[in-house]
Design a protein around this motif. Sequence first.
Motif, PDB file in Angstrom:
ATOM      1  N   CYS A  84       0.826  -1.212   0.000  1.00  0.00           N
ATOM      2  CA  CYS A  84       0.000   0.000   0.000  1.00  0.00           C
ATOM      3  C   CYS A  84       0.860   1.262   0.000  1.00  0.00           C
ATOM      4  O   CYS A  84       0.555   2.240  -0.699  1.00  0.00           O
ATOM      5  CB  CYS A  84      -0.931  -0.011   1.210  1.00  0.00           C
ATOM      6  SG  CYS A  84      -2.187  -1.299   1.157  1.00  0.00           S
ATOM      7  N   ALA A  85       1.953   1.239   0.790  1.00  0.00           N
ATOM      8  CA  ALA A  85       2.817   2.418   0.873  1.00  0.00           C
ATOM      9  C   ALA A  85       3.500   2.695  -0.461  1.00  0.00           C
ATOM     10  O   ALA A  85       3.548   3.844  -0.931  1.00  0.00           O
ATOM     11  CB  ALA A  85       3.854   2.216   1.970  1.00  0.00           C
ATOM     12  N   LEU A  86       4.048   1.654  -1.107  1.00  0.00           N
ATOM     13  CA  LEU A  86       4.716   1.841  -2.391  1.00  0.00           C
ATOM     14  C   LEU A  86       3.710   2.197  -3.480  1.00  0.00           C
ATOM     15  O   LEU A  86       4.032   2.960  -4.413  1.00  0.00           O
ATOM     16  CB  LEU A  86       5.478   0.575  -2.770  1.00  0.00           C
ATOM     17  CG  LEU A  86       6.767   0.319  -1.974  1.00  0.00           C
ATOM     18  CD1 LEU A  86       7.298  -1.083  -2.254  1.00  0.00           C
ATOM     19  CD2 LEU A  86       7.825   1.352  -2.335  1.00  0.00           C
ATOM     20  N   GLY A  87       2.501   1.636  -3.376  1.00  0.00           N
ATOM     21  CA  GLY A  87       1.470   2.005  -4.345  1.00  0.00           C
ATOM     22  C   GLY A  87       1.171   3.490  -4.304  1.00  0.00           C
ATOM     23  O   GLY A  87       1.004   4.143  -5.343  1.00  0.00           O
ATOM     24  N   TYR A  88       1.110   4.049  -3.110  1.00  0.00           N
ATOM     25  CA  TYR A  88       0.886   5.482  -2.962  1.00  0.00           C
ATOM     26  C   TYR A  88       2.086   6.272  -3.481  1.00  0.00           C
ATOM     27  O   TYR A  88       1.922   7.270  -4.186  1.00  0.00           O
ATOM     28  CB  TYR A  88       0.627   5.813  -1.493  1.00  0.00           C
ATOM     29  CG  TYR A  88       0.525   7.290  -1.198  1.00  0.00           C
ATOM     30  CD1 TYR A  88      -0.685   7.957  -1.349  1.00  0.00           C
ATOM     31  CD2 TYR A  88       1.644   8.014  -0.783  1.00  0.00           C
ATOM     32  CE1 TYR A  88      -0.783   9.321  -1.095  1.00  0.00           C
ATOM     33  CE2 TYR A  88       1.560   9.377  -0.524  1.00  0.00           C
ATOM     34  CZ  TYR A  88       0.347  10.024  -0.680  1.00  0.00           C
ATOM     35  OH  TYR A  88       0.258  11.370  -0.432  1.00  0.00           O
ATOM     36  N   LYS A  89       3.290   5.819  -3.143  1.00  0.00           N
ATOM     37  CA  LYS A  89       4.502   6.547  -3.513  1.00  0.00           C
ATOM     38  C   LYS A  89       4.723   6.546  -5.018  1.00  0.00           C
ATOM     39  O   LYS A  89       5.136   7.568  -5.613  1.00  0.00           O
ATOM     40  CB  LYS A  89       5.708   5.922  -2.810  1.00  0.00           C
ATOM     41  CG  LYS A  89       6.968   6.765  -2.832  1.00  0.00           C
ATOM     42  CD  LYS A  89       6.810   7.957  -1.915  1.00  0.00           C
ATOM     43  CE  LYS A  89       8.069   8.763  -1.809  1.00  0.00           C
ATOM     44  NZ  LYS A  89       7.890   9.938  -0.921  1.00  0.00           N
ATOM     45  N   LEU A  90       4.456   5.415  -5.666  1.00  0.00           N
ATOM     46  CA  LEU A  90       4.780   5.273  -7.076  1.00  0.00           C
ATOM     47  C   LEU A  90       3.763   5.940  -7.994  1.00  0.00           C
ATOM     48  O   LEU A  90       3.973   6.007  -9.209  1.00  0.00           O
ATOM     49  CB  LEU A  90       4.912   3.789  -7.432  1.00  0.00           C
ATOM     50  CG  LEU A  90       6.134   3.085  -6.820  1.00  0.00           C
ATOM     51  CD1 LEU A  90       6.106   1.596  -7.113  1.00  0.00           C
ATOM     52  CD2 LEU A  90       7.424   3.692  -7.333  1.00  0.00           C
ATOM     53  N   LYS A  91       2.652   6.417  -7.431  1.00  0.00           N
ATOM     54  CA  LYS A  91       1.692   7.143  -8.257  1.00  0.00           C
ATOM     55  C   LYS A  91       2.299   8.423  -8.809  1.00  0.00           C
ATOM     56  O   LYS A  91       1.967   8.858  -9.907  1.00  0.00           O
ATOM     57  CB  LYS A  91       0.441   7.470  -7.434  1.00  0.00           C
ATOM     58  CG  LYS A  91      -0.447   6.270  -7.142  1.00  0.00           C
ATOM     59  CD  LYS A  91      -1.651   6.673  -6.299  1.00  0.00           C
ATOM     60  CE  LYS A  91      -2.525   5.467  -5.990  1.00  0.00           C
ATOM     61  NZ  LYS A  91      -3.691   5.836  -5.136  1.00  0.00           N
ATOM     62  N   ALA A  92       3.194   9.027  -8.031  1.00  0.00           N
ATOM     63  CA  ALA A  92       3.807  10.286  -8.460  1.00  0.00           C
ATOM     64  C   ALA A  92       5.005  10.073  -9.367  1.00  0.00           C
ATOM     65  O   ALA A  92       5.485  11.029  -9.984  1.00  0.00           O
ATOM     66  CB  ALA A  92       4.223  11.092  -7.235  1.00  0.00           C
ATOM     67  N   THR A  93       5.507   8.840  -9.480  1.00  0.00           N
ATOM     68  CA  THR A  93       6.716   8.576 -10.280  1.00  0.00           C
ATOM     69  C   THR A  93       6.460   7.618 -11.437  1.00  0.00           C
ATOM     70  O   THR A  93       7.406   7.157 -12.077  1.00  0.00           O
ATOM     71  CB  THR A  93       7.807   7.986  -9.376  1.00  0.00           C
ATOM     72  OG1 THR A  93       7.327   6.770  -8.781  1.00  0.00           O
ATOM     73  CG2 THR A  93       8.186   8.958  -8.280  1.00  0.00           C
ATOM     74  N   SER A  94       5.185   7.292 -11.680  1.00  0.00           N
ATOM     75  CA  SER A  94       4.794   6.391 -12.781  1.00  0.00           C
ATOM     76  C   SER A  94       5.388   4.998 -12.617  1.00  0.00           C
ATOM     77  O   SER A  94       5.608   4.289 -13.617  1.00  0.00           O
ATOM     78  CB  SER A  94       5.225   6.989 -14.140  1.00  0.00           C
ATOM     79  OG  SER A  94       4.629   8.263 -14.333  1.00  0.00           O
TER      80      SER A  94
END
Length: 686
Positions: free
Chosen positions: A400-410
């Motif tokens: 969940c944490a990486l899913g949130y983080k990677l939204k801004a970096t594609s």
Amino acid sequence: RCGSLASRIAQPSSRVARHGKARGINRSHCDRGYSNASKKPMTMNDLPQPQGSWAKRHERMQKKYNLQLAVGLGFAGFTLFAAKQSGLVNFYFGPGKLKFGKGVESKEQEAAAVEEETITEPPADVESEALPETPVETPLAAPIDTESAAAPSAPVDTKPASAPPTPVEVPAKPKQVEEAAITESSAVVSKSEDAKSASTAKESAGKVSDIPEHVPYLIIGAGTSSVAAFRAIKAKDAKAKVLVISGEGENPYMRPPLSKELWYSDDIEATNKLRFKQWNGKERSIYFEHEEYYTPVKELATRENGGISIVKGRKVVKLDVHKKRAFMDDRSEVSYDKCLIATGGTPKPLPVFDNAGEDVLKNVTLFRSVSDFQRLHNVAQQGKHITIIGGGFLGSELACALGYKLKATSGSVTQIYPEAGNMGRVLPEYLSKWTTEKVKSEGIEIIPNSFVEEVKSAKDEKVKLKLNTGKEIVTDHVVVAVGLEPNVELAQSSGLEIDDTHGGFRVNAELEARSNLWVAGDAACFFDIKLGRRRVEHHDHAIVSGRLAGENMTGSGKPYWHQSMFWSDLGPEVGYEAIGIVDSSLPTVGVLAKATAKDTPKAVVEATGESLRSETEQVADTSSLMHSSDPHAPLKGEDYGKGIIFYLRENIVVGIVLWNVYNWMPIARKIIKDGKSYDDLSEVAK
């Protein structure tokens, strides 16, 4: 017998009789002084009476003996002192060599000097052919090149410096001189290496000397249990001196934010400084205390009011529990009065990666520490594809944490696990599937009922994973989150007992493994009076067990009875708290309802101001949990926004999950402690 003896004494001897006859006496009587003796028997009054007190007489005798002893010791000491000062004999031994007196030692030195001159003096024939009339002394410290040693050398002119030097031709040195030069060069190089070794040894000795030789309290490990322990020690003993050995090289810090709040911060600089915002927006550091809180190691032994010192980058490899000494990997030692083992655990590796090459392993992270977070955060910042293996607490939180983080970096995230849904070993099946849908809504690709069978390197420095289903996944980075193994290496080297079933050091009710040796945190296998022998790997248990161990190290002697809780947040909207045995294989009864805006992890942090749920246990709200229907089997499409799940063993509640329900933990703990059987658990949920 006495009568005959008296008669014999009264009879005159033959000599007396002859003497009497010579004088005209026919019979003589010899009473020998007994004729006038009184016939009255002797009484106690007739005995001699001692003069003065017997105690005073005894005291005079003791003084006399003590004086004689003192004189004797003084004479012996003076004799030894005179012998030592005269140099005739020394009363000590060196490392493997007997120390003789000055006379003998000087003779040995003279003999050694003569022998050295004999060895170093070149042969006469070589000297006459190769050396000039005025020889040049070469310092031993300067290394000699073997090639230049064999070449012709110019002599040194002994004339004043003002006169120009006159070159003198010297014939080439014979082979004997070359060999001698090579030998001398080897000796010089050997001496240089010895000097370097001695310098390294001195540096190592200086490094080791930083650690005190003895500390009252020694803590091995610098995790959450260590912090709770040294805080408890200082609360009981304000002047305590505590030494903490941190093998990780960091000051004690909180691990939960590494998989939770740190990933939801948009401030890159704050994240690099390991600072995060709680769900209520307040910023804090992952470190428990600031640097100035700790006492420098060099000052610990001499500080009057005690303190807490952290030794970083070293590891205790052995304990002598009888002599109470700890041995470290740099060969330094420290003795202690009380010791706590709080070594925590190490992430479990997957066997499939054991034979992988370096090109694969450089893209694999076993997530646990600050360095692991920094490495993974750097990969996420580059917008790469990350695959997480594991569907438990840590794996689901990171997904969940990486899913949130990677939204801004594609970037993108894939999660693989052998269960049917997220946290399938903890939650009942219907709640696990509902949670999986929540995780998918964060943009995570979920691959359930699968595991990795083969791993290979791929193009562009990527990794190829082949699953048991035949599916292949090409990814930039792999995170392994499949559980924890307790760090018990000290058990074998120190003779401590390990639990064969649960792992970890076996301890008694007071968390004591041996006399003056305690274990706390993930590495402790303790006996629960309600649930049997257990080993717990959660933050709250680390705090409570560490605190109890610290109190017992100061003499409290309290047993461990606390039912520790744990919590997990799948982002700011979904979270739960649990206590006891929560195993999806047990029968469960859930009392569930729709959630409101107040039933989220973010709301509870805003209300309490604390992100660590173990620190914010409050008295439960007495308002009832509303439920709208009679008990029934799970139905498709139901919303499990909040609720309470009871885990049963022989119809007795042994575990409770508070799903998006907060600050009810004291009542949940009481229910498990009571160990009762309930006919209507929906009433218990109220």
